[in-house]
Design a protein around this motif. Structure first.
Motif, PDB file in Angstrom:
ATOM      1  N   ASP A 131       0.523   2.991  -5.219  1.00 42.22           N
ATOM      2  CA  ASP A 131       0.571   1.570  -4.871  1.00 42.22           C
ATOM      3  C   ASP A 131       1.410   0.792  -5.885  1.00 42.22           C
ATOM      4  O   ASP A 131       2.199  -0.094  -5.512  1.00 42.22           O
TER       5      ASP A 131
ATOM      6  N   ASP B 287      -3.559   4.278   2.268  1.00 38.36           N
ATOM      7  CA  ASP B 287      -5.000   4.512   2.406  1.00 38.36           C
ATOM      8  C   ASP B 287      -5.731   3.242   2.837  1.00 38.36           C
ATOM      9  O   ASP B 287      -6.955   3.183   2.830  1.00 38.36           O
TER      10      ASP B 287
ATOM     11  N   ASN C 257      -4.051   3.009  -8.911  1.00 38.05           N
ATOM     12  CA  ASN C 257      -3.331   3.855  -7.967  1.00 38.05           C
ATOM     13  C   ASN C 257      -1.822   3.796  -8.235  1.00 38.05           C
ATOM     14  O   ASN C 257      -1.162   2.786  -7.966  1.00 38.05           O
TER      15      ASN C 257
ATOM     16  N   ARG D  68      -5.759   0.385   1.364  1.00 36.41           N
ATOM     17  CA  ARG D  68      -6.123  -0.503   0.254  1.00 36.41           C
ATOM     18  C   ARG D  68      -4.926  -0.653  -0.678  1.00 36.41           C
ATOM     19  O   ARG D  68      -4.101   0.251  -0.784  1.00 36.41           O
ATOM     20  N   ILE D  69      -4.854  -1.792  -1.342  1.00 31.40           N
ATOM     21  CA  ILE D  69      -3.827  -1.951  -2.365  1.00 31.40           C
ATOM     22  C   ILE D  69      -4.526  -2.032  -3.707  1.00 31.40           C
ATOM     23  O   ILE D  69      -5.310  -2.939  -3.952  1.00 31.40           O
TER      24      ILE D  69
ATOM     25  N   ASP E 253       0.847  -1.192   0.000  1.00 33.41           N
ATOM     26  CA  ASP E 253       0.000   0.000   0.000  1.00 33.41           C
ATOM     27  C   ASP E 253       0.887   1.249   0.000  1.00 33.41           C
ATOM     28  O   ASP E 253       1.379   1.670   1.040  1.00 33.41           O
ATOM     29  N   GLY E 254       1.072   1.834  -1.178  1.00 27.71           N
ATOM     30  CA  GLY E 254       2.025   2.931  -1.317  1.00 27.71           C
ATOM     31  C   GLY E 254       1.558   4.248  -0.731  1.00 27.71           C
ATOM     32  O   GLY E 254       2.379   5.061  -0.307  1.00 27.71           O
ATOM     33  N   ASP E 255       0.255   4.481  -0.705  1.00 27.91           N
ATOM     34  CA  ASP E 255      -0.235   5.781  -0.211  1.00 27.91           C
ATOM     35  C   ASP E 255      -0.924   5.657   1.147  1.00 27.91           C
ATOM     36  O   ASP E 255      -1.598   6.603   1.595  1.00 27.91           O
TER      37      ASP E 255
END
Ligand SMILES: [Ca+2]
Length: 381
Positions: free
Chosen positions: A260, A249, A257, A251-252, A245-247
């Protein structure tokens, strides 16, 4: 986008059923369509969609009537611990894709590889320009990934550019259709057919598992003919193992995104042993004897030789490489009938080939990423 899927009309649905029945009747004796050059590179899938290859696309037949589908549903439900009726229902909605099977046929033997041609497909103005735009839009996320993992921004940008032209070409096949087709009908004349079919069966299981977890919608997700998804073209098993999950939030989402996708590509390399600060390769000149050259090329991309050993066998290294402490692989990139290009690949070069098992792919990713970074720096000045 490919031909619309045959949900549009009842007529199309009936046609699909008819074709399915015909297929069942003829599948045992079906002969491959005209040999078409195997597309080794995933990024090219998009030029291969049925809509472009056939003037009048036929509706893809349903697989629901095939008895093997029931066995497959049972296997996957057990293996992934999923509810059998749910798996049956989903697989019953898969459509058989002839072009997916076709794309898996091995390349005709004797086709000379050509690095210069391969490179020119990816390191070209349009892709570099798209890379610059992507870089500017997501510079903070690229930077964050580099700081966290040591995987250079340029390399991540190179991967996303080669794979999907920065999200512009993420594949036109429903992943459910592609994976179910290959799990049932991987072309039997392929030299590693059994192994490959099992692999796609396993990927289908992982895909269903992701769907059951609510990570993706199994009926709408599209990807390559091999079932690779999103900006970085992750197979379901890679999504399950390496996606992050890069940001933050919660969720992946590798499909929409970029943060992500960027973080997940970096994590992929980390998991395959990326070493921060270590170069990917060195350009080299080779004047080895034929016997020594054979020995040097035998381990392929696996780093095997010390810098000293390479030099002793007739490989001229640049100054910076002579003190390189790790092992190196001599990598040959053929240029058709022209002399080949050689590089000495490090462990990081090897890590890139875990993403896609090809030294040509790895070099294209490196070169595109560097070209994008150079273009960004040039316009920054
Ligand atoms: Ca996220």
């Amino acid at each position: 986008m490919p031909a619309s899927f045959p949900y549009a009309s009842t007529l199309a649905r009936r046609l699909g059923l008819l074709i399915a029945l015909l297929l069942i009747a003829t599948s045992a004796t079906a002969t491959p369509a005209k040999a078409k050059k195997h597309q080794k590179n995933k990024a090219k899938v998009n030029h291969h969609s049925p809509s472009q290859r056939h003037a009048a696309p036929k509706p893809a037949p349903s697989l629901g009537l095939r008895p093997e589908l029931q066995t497959l549903a049972q296997t996957l439900a057990e293996r992934q611990q999923l509810p059998l009726p749910w798996v049956r229902d989903l697989l019953g909605q898969a459509r058989w894709q002839a072009s997916v099977v076709q794309a898996m046929r091995p390349a005709p033997t004797g086709t000379p590889k050509n690095w210069a041609t391969y490179r020119a497909r990816f390191v070209e103005p349009r892709r570099i320009q798209a890379g610059v735009a992507f870089w500017r839009a997501h510079q903070a996320q690229l930077q964050a990934a580099q700081e966290r993992t040591g995987v250079p921004m340029a390399l991540i940008a190179g991967v996303l550019g080669v794979e999907t032209l920065y999200g512009q070409q993420m594949g036109n096949y429903r992943v459910l259709d592609a994976l179910t087709t290959l799990a049932l009908d991987f072309p039997p004349d392929h030299p590693r057919a059994a192994e490959r079919r099992a692999l796609f069966e396993s990927e289908l299981g992982q895909f269903l598992r992701l769907a059951q977890q609510g990570v993706l919608d199994p009926l709408t997700v599209r990807g390559s003919y091999a079932g690779a998804m999103g900006l970085g073209q992750f197979m379901p098993s890679s999504w399950a193992r390496f996606a992050v999950d890069g940001d933050d939030d919660g969720r992946i989402d590798l499909l929409h995104n970029a943060a992500d996708a960027i973080a997940s590509v970096a994590n992929y390399f980390v998991q395959y042993g990326w070493q921060p600060g270590v170069p990917t390769h060195f350009a080299v000149q080779v004047s080895a004897s034929p016997a020594d050259l054979d020995a040097l090329l035998a381990p392929d991309i696996l780093p095997t030789f010390s810098a000293q050993r390479l030099q002793a066998l007739g490989v001229a290294l640049p100054e910076t490489a002579t003190t390189y402490p790790g092992k190196l692989a001599l990598v040959e990139l053929q240029n058709g009938s022209d002399p080949p290009t050689f590089v000495a690949g490090t462990d990081n070069f090897y890590a890139i080939t875990r993403y896609n098992w090809s030294s040509y792919y790895a070099m294209a990713v490196i070169d595109l990423g560097n070209a994008v970074q150079a273009a960004v720096q040039l316009t920054d000045k």
